[in-house]
Write a protein that holds these residues in place. Structure first.
Motif, PDB file in Angstrom:
ATOM      1  N   GLY A   1     -25.192  20.486  48.626  1.00 34.94           N
ATOM      2  CA  GLY A   1     -24.043  21.027  49.331  1.00 34.94           C
ATOM      3  C   GLY A   1     -23.584  20.204  50.516  1.00 34.94           C
ATOM      4  O   GLY A   1     -22.849  20.694  51.376  1.00 34.94           O
ATOM      5  N   LEU A   2     -23.998  18.912  50.578  1.00 33.74           N
ATOM      6  CA  LEU A   2     -23.624  18.081  51.724  1.00 33.74           C
ATOM      7  C   LEU A   2     -22.205  17.530  51.635  1.00 33.74           C
ATOM      8  O   LEU A   2     -21.686  17.046  52.633  1.00 33.74           O
ATOM      9  N   GLY A   3     -21.598  17.572  50.450  1.00 27.54           N
ATOM     10  CA  GLY A   3     -20.253  17.057  50.345  1.00 27.54           C
ATOM     11  C   GLY A   3     -19.861  16.750  48.910  1.00 27.54           C
ATOM     12  O   GLY A   3     -20.564  17.117  47.958  1.00 27.54           O
ATOM     13  N   LEU A   4     -18.744  16.045  48.767  1.00 27.71           N
ATOM     14  CA  LEU A   4     -18.183  15.710  47.457  1.00 27.71           C
ATOM     15  C   LEU A   4     -18.554  14.278  47.078  1.00 27.71           C
ATOM     16  O   LEU A   4     -18.663  13.403  47.934  1.00 27.71           O
ATOM     17  N   ILE A   5     -18.701  14.045  45.794  1.00 30.28           N
ATOM     18  CA  ILE A   5     -18.994  12.695  45.300  1.00 30.28           C
ATOM     19  C   ILE A   5     -18.045  12.349  44.167  1.00 30.28           C
ATOM     20  O   ILE A   5     -17.536  13.222  43.464  1.00 30.28           O
TER      21      ILE A   5
ATOM     22  N   ARG B   1     -24.053   8.306  53.593  1.00 27.37           N
ATOM     23  CA  ARG B   1     -23.744   7.210  52.678  1.00 27.37           C
ATOM     24  C   ARG B   1     -25.044   6.744  52.045  1.00 27.37           C
ATOM     25  O   ARG B   1     -26.110   6.884  52.627  1.00 27.37           O
ATOM     26  N   SER B   2     -24.963   6.148  50.863  1.00 25.21           N
ATOM     27  CA  SER B   2     -26.170   5.617  50.228  1.00 25.21           C
ATOM     28  C   SER B   2     -25.792   4.590  49.172  1.00 25.21           C
ATOM     29  O   SER B   2     -24.700   4.644  48.586  1.00 25.21           O
ATOM     30  N   ASP B   3     -26.724   3.645  48.940  1.00 25.34           N
ATOM     31  CA  ASP B   3     -26.536   2.670  47.869  1.00 25.34           C
ATOM     32  C   ASP B   3     -27.283   3.095  46.606  1.00 25.34           C
ATOM     33  O   ASP B   3     -27.441   2.310  45.668  1.00 25.34           O
TER      34      ASP B   3
ATOM     35  N   ARG C   1      -9.209  14.216  52.904  1.00 27.11           N
ATOM     36  CA  ARG C   1      -9.340  13.715  54.273  1.00 27.11           C
ATOM     37  C   ARG C   1      -9.952  14.767  55.193  1.00 27.11           C
ATOM     38  O   ARG C   1     -10.482  14.426  56.254  1.00 27.11           O
ATOM     39  N   ARG C   2      -9.912  16.017  54.778  1.00 23.54           N
ATOM     40  CA  ARG C   2     -10.486  17.093  55.580  1.00 23.54           C
ATOM     41  C   ARG C   2     -11.849  17.537  55.044  1.00 23.54           C
ATOM     42  O   ARG C   2     -12.404  18.514  55.532  1.00 23.54           O
ATOM     43  N   HIS C   3     -12.355  16.825  54.058  1.00 23.81           N
ATOM     44  CA  HIS C   3     -13.623  17.207  53.429  1.00 23.81           C
ATOM     45  C   HIS C   3     -14.712  16.175  53.720  1.00 23.81           C
ATOM     46  O   HIS C   3     -14.415  15.005  54.035  1.00 23.81           O
ATOM     47  N   ALA C   4     -15.953  16.621  53.604  1.00 27.93           N
ATOM     48  CA  ALA C   4     -17.099  15.704  53.702  1.00 27.93           C
ATOM     49  C   ALA C   4     -17.277  15.025  52.354  1.00 27.93           C
ATOM     50  O   ALA C   4     -17.479  15.691  51.330  1.00 27.93           O
ATOM     51  N   CYS C   5     -17.194  13.711  52.351  1.00 27.52           N
ATOM     52  CA  CYS C   5     -17.335  12.938  51.122  1.00 27.52           C
ATOM     53  C   CYS C   5     -18.558  12.026  51.234  1.00 27.52           C
ATOM     54  O   CYS C   5     -18.750  11.345  52.251  1.00 27.52           O
ATOM     55  N   ILE C   6     -19.371  12.025  50.206  1.00 26.21           N
ATOM     56  CA  ILE C   6     -20.592  11.213  50.185  1.00 26.21           C
ATOM     57  C   ILE C   6     -20.261   9.905  49.492  1.00 26.21           C
ATOM     58  O   ILE C   6     -19.882   9.892  48.314  1.00 26.21           O
ATOM     59  N   VAL C   7     -20.400   8.813  50.212  1.00 19.74           N
ATOM     60  CA  VAL C   7     -19.860   7.532  49.762  1.00 19.74           C
ATOM     61  C   VAL C   7     -20.960   6.655  49.180  1.00 19.74           C
ATOM     62  O   VAL C   7     -22.059   6.553  49.739  1.00 19.74           O
ATOM     63  N   TYR C   8     -20.622   6.006  48.055  1.00 21.92           N
ATOM     64  CA  TYR C   8     -21.498   5.000  47.454  1.00 21.92           C
ATOM     65  C   TYR C   8     -21.344   3.722  48.258  1.00 21.92           C
ATOM     66  O   TYR C   8     -20.322   3.050  48.205  1.00 21.92           O
ATOM     67  N   ASN C   9     -22.370   3.366  49.015  1.00 21.03           N
ATOM     68  CA  ASN C   9     -22.262   2.337  50.045  1.00 21.03           C
ATOM     69  C   ASN C   9     -22.838   0.999  49.565  1.00 21.03           C
ATOM     70  O   ASN C   9     -23.948   0.612  49.922  1.00 21.03           O
TER      71      ASN C   9
ATOM     72  N   HIS D   1     -14.631   2.379  50.761  1.00 17.25           N
ATOM     73  CA  HIS D   1     -14.710   3.780  51.138  1.00 17.25           C
ATOM     74  C   HIS D   1     -13.344   4.423  50.993  1.00 17.25           C
ATOM     75  O   HIS D   1     -12.813   5.066  51.908  1.00 17.25           O
ATOM     76  N   ALA D   2     -12.765   4.217  49.817  1.00 19.65           N
ATOM     77  CA  ALA D   2     -11.476   4.813  49.485  1.00 19.65           C
ATOM     78  C   ALA D   2     -11.507   5.161  48.000  1.00 19.65           C
ATOM     79  O   ALA D   2     -12.016   4.385  47.185  1.00 19.65           O
ATOM     80  N   TRP D   3     -11.003   6.331  47.680  1.00 18.81           N
ATOM     81  CA  TRP D   3     -10.957   6.775  46.294  1.00 18.81           C
ATOM     82  C   TRP D   3      -9.499   6.756  45.836  1.00 18.81           C
ATOM     83  O   TRP D   3      -8.595   7.187  46.549  1.00 18.81           O
ATOM     84  N   THR D   4      -9.283   6.230  44.632  1.00 18.96           N
ATOM     85  CA  THR D   4      -7.939   6.095  44.086  1.00 18.96           C
ATOM     86  C   THR D   4      -7.720   7.147  43.005  1.00 18.96           C
ATOM     87  O   THR D   4      -8.581   7.346  42.133  1.00 18.96           O
ATOM     88  N   PHE D   5      -6.561   7.797  43.055  1.00 19.55           N
ATOM     89  CA  PHE D   5      -6.237   8.849  42.087  1.00 19.55           C
ATOM     90  C   PHE D   5      -4.915   8.504  41.399  1.00 19.55           C
ATOM     91  O   PHE D   5      -3.982   7.980  42.021  1.00 19.55           O
ATOM     92  N   SER D   6      -4.860   8.796  40.110  1.00 17.24           N
ATOM     93  CA  SER D   6      -3.642   8.530  39.335  1.00 17.24           C
ATOM     94  C   SER D   6      -3.244   9.780  38.556  1.00 17.24           C
ATOM     95  O   SER D   6      -4.109  10.479  38.005  1.00 17.24           O
ATOM     96  N   LYS D   7      -1.913  10.024  38.537  1.00 21.98           N
ATOM     97  CA  LYS D   7      -1.389  11.158  37.774  1.00 21.98           C
ATOM     98  C   LYS D   7       0.087  10.927  37.504  1.00 21.98           C
ATOM     99  O   LYS D   7       0.852  10.605  38.421  1.00 21.98           O
ATOM    100  N   ASP D   8       0.458  11.043  36.226  1.00 22.15           N
ATOM    101  CA  ASP D   8       1.859  10.887  35.819  1.00 22.15           C
ATOM    102  C   ASP D   8       2.442   9.568  36.298  1.00 22.15           C
ATOM    103  O   ASP D   8       3.597   9.491  36.771  1.00 22.15           O
ATOM    104  N   GLY D   9       1.627   8.520  36.239  1.00 21.87           N
ATOM    105  CA  GLY D   9       2.095   7.197  36.620  1.00 21.87           C
ATOM    106  C   GLY D   9       2.125   6.928  38.105  1.00 21.87           C
ATOM    107  O   GLY D   9       2.484   5.820  38.532  1.00 21.87           O
TER     108      GLY D   9
END
Length: 310
Positions: free
Chosen positions: A232-236, A218-220, A184-192, A198-206
Motif C-alpha cells: 500500500g505504499l503507492g502505485l507502480i 525508489r528501487s532498482d 501528480r497527486r499520488h505516491a508513485c514507486i519508481v523503477y530507479n 521518472h516519467a510515465w507516458t500514456f497514450s489514448k486515441d492517438g
C-alpha cells in the motif's frame, strides 16, 4: 571394424552356435568369420574350435567369453540407462529465470511439476542478464523482449503490456486516479535505473501524455516495487504478466486501464528459450509445456479480474 563390435560378434556366435546364425539379419557369414578371426589374431589365441559341423570354445575362449558377456551386458545396460533419459522425465534440468518472474510466478508453481515427475531435479539460477546458454550449460531460460539469435528456439509465453496498479488499501486512502494527470497527486514507486526516467507516458486515441511522478520509495529491483505496492505504499508501472495473480487474488487493482502505458519503452513479451544445437530431451519439452500452461492459466485469471472503477 572396431574392437567392441568384434567382441559382440564373438559373443553372438557362441550364443547362436554358428557363424551363419550369428550373421542372420545383420551381416554375411564370411564377415562374421573374419571378425572372429581378427579378434583371435589380436589376442594371439584360438577362441573357437571349428569343425564342419560344430563350434566349441577353447579354454582361453571360455575365459574370454565369460568376461565378454559381462562387458556386453554392462554396455547394453548403460545404453538403456541413457536412452531412458530421453523417454522419461528424469535427471537434472538447468534453468535460468528472470529474478522477478522466477520468484513470483514460476518457482511457486514448481511443486506440482515435481510431484508429477519425482525423478526430475531442477537447478534454478536467477538473473536478468542473457547469458550464453551453451557456454553456461543451461537447458532452458526465460527471457524478456526480442529474441534475435537464430541459434535459439524461442516460444512466447505471453504477450505483455505495462499497466498501473496499486493495493486496495492505498485507493481507499488516496482515491483512484481517473486520468494520467491525477498521478501528480499520488505516491508513485519508481523503477530507479539509468535507462528509466521518472516519467510515465500514456497514450489514448492517438494522443500522448507524459507525467512526471514521485513518491517516497525508489528501487532498482522489481521485487521491491511489487512488494511495496502490495503493502500500500503507492502505485507502480509493471508488466501485466507480473501481477496477474495478485490482481486475481485482490492484492492489487489495475487503474487507468483505458491507456497504453510507456508504449515506447520496448518489447516486454516473455519467452522461453533453449539452444537449437542440442537435441531436445523430453524433460526440456515437459518444462516448456509446463511454462506455457502456467502462463495461459494466469492469463485467464487476469482476464477475469476487473480493474478499479474509474
Amino acid at each position: 571394424m572396431d574392437e567392441f563390435t568384434r567382441i559382440q560378434t564373438f559373443v553372438k556366435v557362441v550364443e547362436t552356435g554358428s557363424f551363419s546364425a550369428a550373421a542372420r539379419h545383420e551381416s554375411s557369414t564370411s564377415s562374421v568369420a573374419r571378425q572372429v578371426k581378427s579378434l583371435e589374431d589380436e589376442l594371439g589365441v584360438r577362441l573357437l574350435n571349428r569343425t564342419t559341423r560344430s563350434l566349441s570354445l577353447t579354454e582361453p575362449g571360455r575365459v574370454f567369453y565369460e568376461r565378454a558377456c559381462a562387458l556386453v551386458k554392462d554396455l547394453n545396460n548403460a545404453k538403456l540407462a541413457v536412452s531412458s533419459f530421453q523417454d522419461d522425465v528424469k535427471g537434472l534440468l538447468r534453468v535460468s529465470l528472470r529474478v522477478s518472474t522466477g520468484t513470483t510466478i514460476i518457482v511457486p508453481a514448481l511443486p506440482a511439476l515435481l510431484e508429477q515427475y519425482p525423478e526430475l531435479r531442477i537447478d534454478v539460477s536467477l538473473t536478468d542478464e542473457r547469458c550464453d546458454l551453451v557456454a553456461h550449460n543451461i537447458d532452458v531460460a526465460v527471457w524478456i523482449g526480442h529474441i534475435p539469435d537464430s541459434n535459439m528456439i524461442a516460444r512466447r509465453l505471453t504477450p505483455s503490456q505495462r499497466i498501473v496498479c496499486g493495493a486496495p488499501a492505498y485507493f481507499r486512502r488516496r482515491g483512484v486516479p481517473q486520468v494520467p494527470a491525477d498521478l501528480r497527486r499520488h505516491a508513485c514507486i519508481v523503477y530507479n535505473i539509468p535507462t528509466h526516467r521518472h516519467a510515465w507516458t500514456f497514450s489514448k486515441d492517438g494522443q500522448h501524455e507524459e507525467v512526471e511522478v514521485q513518491g517516497a520509495l525508489r528501487s532498482d529491483n522489481g521485487l521491491v516495487l511489487l512488494s511495496a505496492a502490495q503493502a500500500g505504499l503507492g502505485l507502480i508501472v509493471v508488466h501485466e504478466w507480473m501481477v496477474r495473480l495478485p490482481i486475481a487474488q485482490g492484492q492489487l487493482v489495475r487503474v487507468l486501464a483505458d491507456y497504453a502505458v510507456n508504449p515506447t519503452v520496448g518489447d516486454a513479451d516473455l519467452h522461453v528459450v533453449y539452444p537449437s544445437s542440442r537435441g531436445v530431451s523430453r524433460k526440456v519439452r515437459v518444462f516448456v509445456d509446463f511454462l506455457l500452461q502456467l502462463f495461459q492459466g494466469q492469463a485467464a485469471a487476469g482476464a477475469a479480474a476487473a480493474p478499479a472503477r474509474q
